[in-house]
Design a protein around this motif. Structure first.
Motif: not given
Length: 186
Positions: A22, A32-33, A25-26, A4, A7-8, A28-30
């Motif tokens: 981009k 979700l984790i 997206k990153n 996370a 990604y952050n 958002n991935n962070a």
């Protein structure tokens, strides 16, 4: 949690490069984790909400920016209370969104809330407080509300003179310049 953080950090890099899709997206991935590992109402989750809000602001999606800022602010208030320093930045971000939407009155309300917390948390004679006064003063100056702008700029100047104990400092010169611009516009 390390993934996370990665990604952050990538989100921050892409934001700096102005590659907002981009970046989102990153972030958002962070998010979700963080939601999965720490929960929806954890301060680290709130921090990512705030990062995403900035991206939406930069992209001009002010409704989404407000939504994410409010999520972050709610979590920080519930976890740390009304006068937490983390709230200062979120309130400023919300004020910025309203400013971009040309809702100056609401923007000033949020910047003033930020200023009040800053004064309580960092004491009246701090550089942080002077900067908050300057931000609000600049808003009033842009709106040609010169009496209000002058009041905020003079408060900033008084604090800066107290902090630096001299008039021979760049920040004091900038404060005097702000005051001069107000008088020039009158």
């Amino acid at each position: 949690p390390e993934l996370a953080t990665l990604y952050n950090n990538l989100g921050i890099v892409y934001q700096t490069l102005r590659e907002y899709d981009k970046s989102y997206k990153n972030f958002n991935n962070a998010l979700l984790i963080r939601q999965h590992n720490l929960g929806e109402n954890h301060p680290e989750t709130a921090g990512i909400y705030a990062e995403i809000a900035v991206i939406f602001t930069l992209k001009g999606n002010y409704d989404k920016a407000t939504e994410y800022n409010n999520k972050a602010l709610t979590i920080f208030k519930e976890k740390y209370g009304e006068e937490n320093p983390a709230n200062i930045k979120i309130l400023q971000n919300i004020g910025t969104v309203y400013l971009k939407k040309n809702d100056v009155k609401t923007a000033v309300e949020y910047f003033n809330k930020s200023l009040e917390i800053t004064k309580k948390r960092y004491e009246i004679w701090s550089l942080a407080t002077a900067k908050e006064y300057t931000k609000v003063g600049k808003i009033f100056s842009k709106e040609a509300k010169n009496d209000a702008a002058l009041s905020y700029f003079e408060n900033a100047l008084k604090i800066l003179r107290n902090v630096y104990q001299t008039d021979n400092h760049i920040e004091i010169a900038e404060a005097l310049q702000n005051i001069g611009i107000v008088y020039q516009d009158n």
